[in-house]
Design a protein around this motif. Structure first.
Motif, PDB file in Angstrom:
ATOM      1  N   GLY A  37       0.631  -1.553  -0.446  1.00  0.00           N
ATOM      2  CA  GLY A  37      -0.289   0.227  -0.333  1.00  0.00           C
ATOM      3  C   GLY A  37       0.346   1.422  -0.401  1.00  0.00           C
ATOM      4  O   GLY A  37       1.728   1.545  -0.361  1.00  0.00           O
ATOM      5  N   GLY A  38       0.344   2.233   0.721  1.00  0.00           N
ATOM      6  CA  GLY A  38       1.098   3.879   0.928  1.00  0.00           C
ATOM      7  C   GLY A  38       2.197   3.045   1.723  1.00  0.00           C
ATOM      8  O   GLY A  38       3.062   4.586   2.192  1.00  0.00           O
ATOM      9  N   GLY A  39       3.102   2.328   2.195  1.00  0.00           N
ATOM     10  CA  GLY A  39       3.582   2.498   2.880  1.00  0.00           C
ATOM     11  C   GLY A  39       4.348   2.382   4.464  1.00  0.00           C
ATOM     12  O   GLY A  39       5.447   2.469   5.526  1.00  0.00           O
ATOM     13  N   GLY A  94      -2.951  -4.343   4.373  1.00  0.00           N
ATOM     14  CA  GLY A  94      -4.138  -4.860   4.694  1.00  0.00           C
ATOM     15  C   GLY A  94      -5.652  -5.574   3.652  1.00  0.00           C
ATOM     16  O   GLY A  94      -5.218  -5.298   2.529  1.00  0.00           O
ATOM     17  N   SER A  96      -7.377  -4.255   1.647  1.00  0.00           N
ATOM     18  CA  SER A  96      -6.973  -3.410   0.691  1.00  0.00           C
ATOM     19  C   SER A  96      -6.636  -3.728   0.072  1.00  0.00           C
ATOM     20  O   SER A  96      -6.584  -4.014  -1.682  1.00  0.00           O
ATOM     21  N   ASP A  99      -7.466  -7.218  -1.294  1.00  0.00           N
ATOM     22  CA  ASP A  99      -7.822  -7.683  -2.246  1.00  0.00           C
ATOM     23  C   ASP A  99      -8.119  -6.820  -4.372  1.00  0.00           C
ATOM     24  O   ASP A  99      -8.048  -7.196  -4.899  1.00  0.00           O
ATOM     25  N   ALA A 139      -9.236  -7.800   9.904  1.00  0.00           N
ATOM     26  CA  ALA A 139     -11.008  -6.584   9.666  1.00  0.00           C
ATOM     27  C   ALA A 139     -11.570  -7.522   8.679  1.00  0.00           C
ATOM     28  O   ALA A 139     -12.502  -7.781   8.875  1.00  0.00           O
ATOM     29  N   THR A 140     -10.950  -7.440   7.318  1.00  0.00           N
ATOM     30  CA  THR A 140     -11.826  -8.013   6.243  1.00  0.00           C
ATOM     31  C   THR A 140     -12.187  -9.696   6.338  1.00  0.00           C
ATOM     32  O   THR A 140     -13.503 -10.176   5.409  1.00  0.00           O
ATOM     33  N   TYR A 147     -13.117 -12.714  -1.753  1.00  0.00           N
ATOM     34  CA  TYR A 147     -13.927 -11.733  -2.460  1.00  0.00           C
ATOM     35  C   TYR A 147     -13.062 -10.574  -2.534  1.00  0.00           C
ATOM     36  O   TYR A 147     -12.021 -10.873  -1.459  1.00  0.00           O
ATOM     37  N   ALA A 148     -12.864 -10.271  -3.416  1.00  0.00           N
ATOM     38  CA  ALA A 148     -12.590  -8.532  -3.200  1.00  0.00           C
ATOM     39  C   ALA A 148     -13.356  -7.402  -3.633  1.00  0.00           C
ATOM     40  O   ALA A 148     -14.302  -7.280  -4.580  1.00  0.00           O
ATOM     41  N   VAL A 149     -13.234  -6.284  -3.196  1.00  0.00           N
ATOM     42  CA  VAL A 149     -13.882  -4.854  -3.247  1.00  0.00           C
ATOM     43  C   VAL A 149     -13.387  -3.933  -4.510  1.00  0.00           C
ATOM     44  O   VAL A 149     -12.257  -3.776  -3.440  1.00  0.00           O
ATOM     45  N   THR A 177       2.933  -7.761  13.640  1.00  0.00           N
ATOM     46  CA  THR A 177       2.348  -6.897  12.247  1.00  0.00           C
ATOM     47  C   THR A 177       1.374  -5.707  13.012  1.00  0.00           C
ATOM     48  O   THR A 177       1.815  -4.652  11.705  1.00  0.00           O
ATOM     49  N   PRO A 182      -2.401   2.972  13.191  1.00  0.00           N
ATOM     50  CA  PRO A 182      -2.816   3.462  14.544  1.00  0.00           C
ATOM     51  C   PRO A 182      -3.964   3.087  14.912  1.00  0.00           C
ATOM     52  O   PRO A 182      -4.997   2.064  14.509  1.00  0.00           O
TER      53      PRO A 182
HETATM   54  O1  NZQ Z   1      -1.232   1.707   2.692  1.00  0.00           O
HETATM   55  P1  NZQ Z   1      -0.275   1.242   3.992  1.00  0.00           P
HETATM   56  O2  NZQ Z   1       0.399   2.108   3.822  1.00  0.00           O
HETATM   57  O3  NZQ Z   1      -0.006   0.242   3.572  1.00  0.00           O
HETATM   58  O4  NZQ Z   1      -1.850   1.588   5.415  1.00  0.00           O
HETATM   59  C1  NZQ Z   1      -2.837   0.792   5.427  1.00  0.00           C
HETATM   60  C2  NZQ Z   1      -4.175   2.170   5.179  1.00  0.00           C
HETATM   61  O5  NZQ Z   1      -3.451   3.325   4.877  1.00  0.00           O
HETATM   62  C3  NZQ Z   1      -2.775   1.285   7.040  1.00  0.00           C
HETATM   63  N1  NZQ Z   1      -2.518  -0.031   7.911  1.00  0.00           N
HETATM   64  C4  NZQ Z   1      -2.362  -1.442   7.042  1.00  0.00           C
HETATM   65  N2  NZQ Z   1      -1.883  -1.068   7.824  1.00  0.00           N
HETATM   66  C5  NZQ Z   1      -1.144  -1.010   8.719  1.00  0.00           C
HETATM   67  C6  NZQ Z   1      -1.355   0.039   9.219  1.00  0.00           C
HETATM   68  N3  NZQ Z   1      -0.629   0.882   9.469  1.00  0.00           N
HETATM   69  C7  NZQ Z   1      -0.277   0.478  10.179  1.00  0.00           C
HETATM   70  N4  NZQ Z   1       0.714  -1.001  10.201  1.00  0.00           N
HETATM   71  C8  NZQ Z   1       0.101  -1.735  10.406  1.00  0.00           C
HETATM   72  N5  NZQ Z   1       0.061  -2.679  10.617  1.00  0.00           N
HETATM   73  O6  NZQ Z   1      -4.439   1.404   7.626  1.00  0.00           O
HETATM   74  C9  NZQ Z   1      -4.410   1.798   6.092  1.00  0.00           C
HETATM   75  C10 NZQ Z   1      -6.640   1.046   5.433  1.00  0.00           C
HETATM   76  O7  NZQ Z   1      -5.448   0.264   4.862  1.00  0.00           O
HETATM   77  P2  NZQ Z   1      -7.166  -1.062   4.745  1.00  0.00           P
HETATM   78  O8  NZQ Z   1      -6.302  -2.370   3.828  1.00  0.00           O
HETATM   79  O9  NZQ Z   1      -7.452  -0.057   3.496  1.00  0.00           O
HETATM   80  O10 NZQ Z   1      -7.945  -0.690   5.092  1.00  0.00           O
HETATM   81  P3  NZQ Z   1      -8.709  -3.043   6.059  1.00  0.00           P
HETATM   82  O11 NZQ Z   1      -8.126  -4.128   6.046  1.00  0.00           O
HETATM   83  O12 NZQ Z   1      -9.648  -2.345   6.938  1.00  0.00           O
HETATM   84  O13 NZQ Z   1      -9.278  -2.885   4.516  1.00  0.00           O
HETATM   85  C11 NZQ Z   1     -10.608  -1.966   3.831  1.00  0.00           C
HETATM   86  C12 NZQ Z   1     -11.004  -2.617   2.972  1.00  0.00           C
HETATM   87  O14 NZQ Z   1     -11.474  -3.641   2.363  1.00  0.00           O
HETATM   88  C13 NZQ Z   1     -12.461  -4.029   1.569  1.00  0.00           C
HETATM   89  C14 NZQ Z   1     -13.604  -2.613   2.424  1.00  0.00           C
HETATM   90  O15 NZQ Z   1     -14.453  -2.882   0.912  1.00  0.00           O
HETATM   91  C15 NZQ Z   1     -12.049  -1.522   1.660  1.00  0.00           C
HETATM   92  O16 NZQ Z   1     -12.151  -1.889   0.317  1.00  0.00           O
HETATM   93  N6  NZQ Z   1     -13.528  -5.049   2.178  1.00  0.00           N
HETATM   94  C16 NZQ Z   1     -13.398  -6.318   1.432  1.00  0.00           C
HETATM   95  C17 NZQ Z   1     -13.932  -7.828   2.102  1.00  0.00           C
HETATM   96  C18 NZQ Z   1     -13.508  -8.895   1.796  1.00  0.00           C
HETATM   97  N7  NZQ Z   1     -12.224  -9.285   0.836  1.00  0.00           N
HETATM   98  O17 NZQ Z   1     -13.840  -9.894   1.858  1.00  0.00           O
HETATM   99  C19 NZQ Z   1     -15.045  -7.654   3.049  1.00  0.00           C
HETATM  100  C20 NZQ Z   1     -15.182  -6.210   3.848  1.00  0.00           C
HETATM  101  O18 NZQ Z   1     -16.351  -6.392   3.995  1.00  0.00           O
HETATM  102  C21 NZQ Z   1     -15.202  -4.744   3.298  1.00  0.00           C
HETATM  103  O19 NZQ Z   1     -15.591  -4.757   2.027  1.00  0.00           O
END
Ligand code: NZQ
Ligand code: ZN
Length: 385
Positions: A37-39, A94, A96, A99, A139-140, A147-149, A177, A182
């Motif tokens: 992702g973003g670092g 994460g 994102s 997916d 989380a996801t 699945y992916a969104v 990890t 945050p």
């Molecule tokens: O991008 P980086 O720099 O990695 O930072 C991420 C991002 O800014 C940060 N992060 C992740 N791990 C970290 C961390 N920061 C510090 N330490 C760590 N260990 O967290 C931020 C959010 O990350 P993201 O991947 O977007 O969050 P999440 O895991 O909540 O994923 C959300 C996405 O998953 C989809 C959502 O719609 C959304 O797009 N979903 C996917 C599902 C699935 N595949 O089954 C089901 C869910 O219902 C959901 O819809």
């Protein structure tokens, strides 16, 4: 209980130090596309651990996958992977990143024309590149589901798709990890996992007590361990329990043989697409209000939820249901996730657009009984103000 087929092929490597075993999971000689992702993985040392574990492999990197991953960004990764002839994808991050990498796994070998059709028209891929994951945000459930969104910036569409070809071959879940998360992302993870259970459990009785008790066990564990991870970010056991809860919430196990709702997610995805709220922030807002609007059709499960998750046993049926919903809302707030749209400056004037978009895609009526109509979506949004 309804008929079901259950097959979850993802190998889980759980615990501190498991990243060190990555090389055993990836075919020798593979050309690996490492996606991130973003670092955050560079700041918290996960990137270094992964690179060390993969010494000797041909690694090509694709970073910059944003939260709510964009089709437009991912297509750059698809082109890179085709050019470099990679044959294995490793997602580190994460939901994102995972997916986005699943989309790329389907899109790289795609020969069906426009790759957006895989998402938008849910055209099933005939083949996909193998992928693995190192999860950094519980989380996801993406680490152990198919699945992916994906979002398309040009049209502001956020849509889910899936294929059995997209289960990760393996996922490394090292709770350490997650120490660097945050608090907003900790809250997001706990709320998302809670909502995933609710979508599969808070429907109507289906003669599936084992699935119910697993679901209640996940919810109770999240309620106990979630606040501990906020208070004590380096509490390994609390992190480990939240991580395992999030996987168990959406790896297919508790949803086998039972009716499922998913209306909270459908409405929430529109809020993210239109207004940029985090995925879980939308769920914290919609879920309590949806449960309230649906309290009659969901009566039996809401009573069971109040008793078994929140220990609410006194009072009339109506008051027990209400207290269970109030406790849910209070839990989200205590985790730091606001439960009202006003916290994000989304006004009433935008509600019509959400309903129109759901209608345009023929998503309405929603819910396990297909009884969440346009009027009910508007009622839920009005309560969420
Ligand atoms: O991008 P980086 O720099 O990695 O930072 C991420 C991002 O800014 C940060 N992060 C992740 N791990 C970290 C961390 N920061 C510090 N330490 C760590 N260990 O967290 C931020 C959010 O990350 P993201 O991947 O977007 O969050 P999440 O895991 O909540 O994923 C959300 C996405 O998953 C989809 C959502 O719609 C959304 O797009 N979903 C996917 C599902 C699935 N595949 O089954 C089901 C869910 O219902 C959901 O819809
Ligand atoms: Zn979710």
């Amino acid at each position: 209980m309804q008929n079901f087929t259950f097959h979850n092929p993802t190998r889980i490597l759980f615990g501190a130090g498991q990243i060190g075993g990555l090389s055993r999971e990836i075919p020798q000689g593979a050309r690996v596309l490492l996606t991130y992702g973003g670092g955050s993985i560079k700041a918290n040392g996960v990137y270094d651990q992964v690179r060390r574990a993969l010494e000797g492999f041909d690694i090509i990197e694709f970073g910059g996958i944003e939260p709510n991953p964009l089709f437009e960004t991912l297509m750059k990764g698809v082109e890179l992977a085709r050019r470099e002839e990679v044959d294995f994808l490793l997602a580190v991050g994460g939901g994102s990143v995972l997916d986005g990498t699943k989309f790329m796994a389907a899109a790289i070998p795609w020969q069906g024309g426009n790759e957006w059709d895989i998402v938008h028209r849910r055209m099933p891929p005939k083949t996909a590149l193998p992928l693995g994951a190192v999860l950094t945000l519980p989380a996801t459930g993406s680490e152990s589901n198919s699945y992916a969104v994906i979002t398309r910036a040009a049209t502001k569409e956020k849509m889910s798709f899936g294929s059995p070809l997209l289960f990760p071959r393996f996922s490394v879940l090292d709770p350490e990890t997650t120490f660097s998360l945050p608090s907003r992302q900790v809250a997001n993870g706990v709320v998302d996992a809670f909502a995933h259970v609710a979508e599969q459990y808070l429907t109507y009785p289906a003669g599936a007590p084992l699935q119910d008790r697993f679901a209640e066990g996940i919810l109770r564990t999240l309620v106990e361990e979630g606040p501990r991870t906020l208070a004590e970010p380096r509490d390994y056991d609390a992190r480990a329990n939240v991580m395992w809860c999030a996987t168990a919430a959406l790896n297919g196990f508790i949803g086998a043989g039972v009716p499922q709702d998913w209306a909270t997610h459908a409405i929430g995805h529109e809020l993210t697409a239109l207004h940029g709220l985090d995925h879980a922030q939308t769920l914290a807002i919609i879920l309590p209000n949806l449960l309230w609007v649906q309290r009659v059709p969901k009566r039996e499960k809401l009573l069971q939820f109040a008793e078994r998750v929140w220990d609410i046993r006194e009072g009339t049926e109506g008051s027990r249901i209400e207290k269970g919903i109030i406790a849910t809302r209070a839990f989200f707030e205590a985790m730091g996730s606001p439960t009202h749209l006003s916290a994000y400056a989304v006004g009433e004037d935008r509600f019509g657009e959400i309903v129109e978009r759901l209608q345009a895609r023929r998503a309405l009526p929603l819910g396990e009984r297909r009884d969440i109509t346009e009027e009910k979506v508007l009622e839920i949004l009005a309560l969420a103000r």
